[in-house]
Design an enzyme around this catalytic site. Structure first.
Site, mmCIF file in Angstrom:
data_model
loop_
_atom_site.group_PDB
_atom_site.id
_atom_site.type_symbol
_atom_site.label_atom_id
_atom_site.label_comp_id
_atom_site.label_asym_id
_atom_site.label_seq_id
_atom_site.Cartn_x
_atom_site.Cartn_y
_atom_site.Cartn_z
ATOM 1 N N SER A 9 -3.314 11.122 2.470
ATOM 2 C CA SER A 9 -3.996 11.905 3.363
ATOM 3 C C SER A 9 -2.935 12.846 4.404
ATOM 4 C CB SER A 9 -4.825 11.097 4.159
ATOM 5 O OG SER A 9 -5.153 11.527 5.293
HETATM 6 N N1 LIG Z 1 -10.729 15.771 10.435
HETATM 7 C C1 LIG Z 1 -10.099 14.558 10.127
HETATM 8 C C2 LIG Z 1 -10.117 14.231 8.745
HETATM 9 C C3 LIG Z 1 -10.071 12.856 8.134
HETATM 10 C C4 LIG Z 1 -10.404 12.934 6.587
HETATM 11 O O1 LIG Z 1 -11.058 13.699 6.019
HETATM 12 N N2 LIG Z 1 -10.223 11.621 6.169
HETATM 13 C C5 LIG Z 1 -10.449 11.396 4.794
HETATM 14 C C6 LIG Z 1 -9.052 10.898 3.942
HETATM 15 S S1 LIG Z 1 -8.364 12.281 3.950
HETATM 16 C C7 LIG Z 1 -11.566 9.923 4.761
HETATM 17 O O2 LIG Z 1 -11.239 9.051 5.486
HETATM 18 N N3 LIG Z 1 -12.420 10.151 4.022
HETATM 19 C C8 LIG Z 1 -13.245 8.883 3.860
HETATM 20 C C9 LIG Z 1 -14.706 9.210 4.812
HETATM 21 O O3 LIG Z 1 -14.870 10.018 5.409
HETATM 22 O O4 LIG Z 1 -15.679 8.431 4.385
HETATM 23 C C10 LIG Z 1 -8.760 14.087 10.563
HETATM 24 O O5 LIG Z 1 -8.171 15.274 10.783
HETATM 25 O O6 LIG Z 1 -8.442 12.958 10.838
#
Ligand SMILES: N[C@@H](CCC(=O)N[C@@H](CS)C(=O)NCC(=O)O)C(=O)O
Length: 209
Positions: A9
């Protein structure tokens, strides 16, 4: 401090590079999103938005990579030049951070991630937005070594995590000369680059490339 994360990520990679730049040791806790570990009650208690990265500092939990990075500098940073107190400098850094979140990072999700991970069709228009974002970033860098001026800041670290995702899918951004020069320099100088690149290679596999 615990950092719930997954290596591929970009937001997680940005936090890891920030911590490294600040000399902060994080206790990394891998969260298997594919197994739904982020949806378990214990994690939801920490972060009802169930996303990574999530930082836990004793009884305080915070998520959103850019918010985490700002917290790390403000609470623990000896090197405050990554997020200086001057309101105008900060405003430019914030603008670049929001540009990263809303434009260039979002364009990656709307194109490569949608196509290769979610296996959904992508409108050509969305790929055009990638170009628009790179064009803008190229402009921001005109006459400057770094994203928000002449010093390395949190904006560079977030954007480095994002641009390296484009690199790993072989997106050709060589015509954006300022971006190419900036990327080349940061790869050699930002602490934690090697771990970031290792995460990028895991990302490549995940996308099936
Ligand atoms: N805008 C957030 C994006 C975080 C994000 O999209 N995380 C994803 C993995 S890259 C995630 O945790 N996805 C699972 C979910 O949201 O349930 C940041 O910069 O931290």
């Amino acid at each position: 401090m615990d950092l719930y994360y997954v290596p591929p990520s970009a937001p997680c990679r940005a936090v890891l590079m920030t911590a490294k730049s600040l000399g902060i040791e994080l206790n990394k806790k891998f969260l298997n999103l594919f197994a739904g570990e982020h949806l378990k009650p214990d994690f939801l208690k920490l972060n009802p938005q169930h996303c990574v990265p999530t930082l836990v500092d004793n009884d305080f939990a915070i998520w959103e990579s850019r918010a985490i990075n700002i917290y790390l500098v403000e609470k623990y940073g000896k090197n405050v030049s990554l997020y200086p107190k001057c309101p105008k400098k900060r405003a430019v850094i914030n603008q670049r951070l929001f540009f990263d979140a809303n434009s260039i990072y979002q364009a990656f999700i709307d194109t490569y991630v949608t196509q290769y991970l979610f296996k959904k069709p992508v409108d050509a228009e969305k790929y055009k937005r990638v170009d628009t974002a790179f064009e803008l970033f190229n402009k921001f860098l005109e006459g400057h070594a770094y994203a928000a001026g002449d010093e390395l800041t949190l904006a560079d670290i977030s954007l480095l995590a994002t641009v390296s995702s484009y690199d790993v899918v072989n997106h050709d951004f060589s015509k954006y000369e300022n971006v190419a020069r900036w990327y080349d320099n940061l790869k050699k100088t930002v602490p934690g680059w090697e771990e970031n690149w290792a995460g990028c290679l895991e990302y490549k596999k995940l996308l099936g490339l």
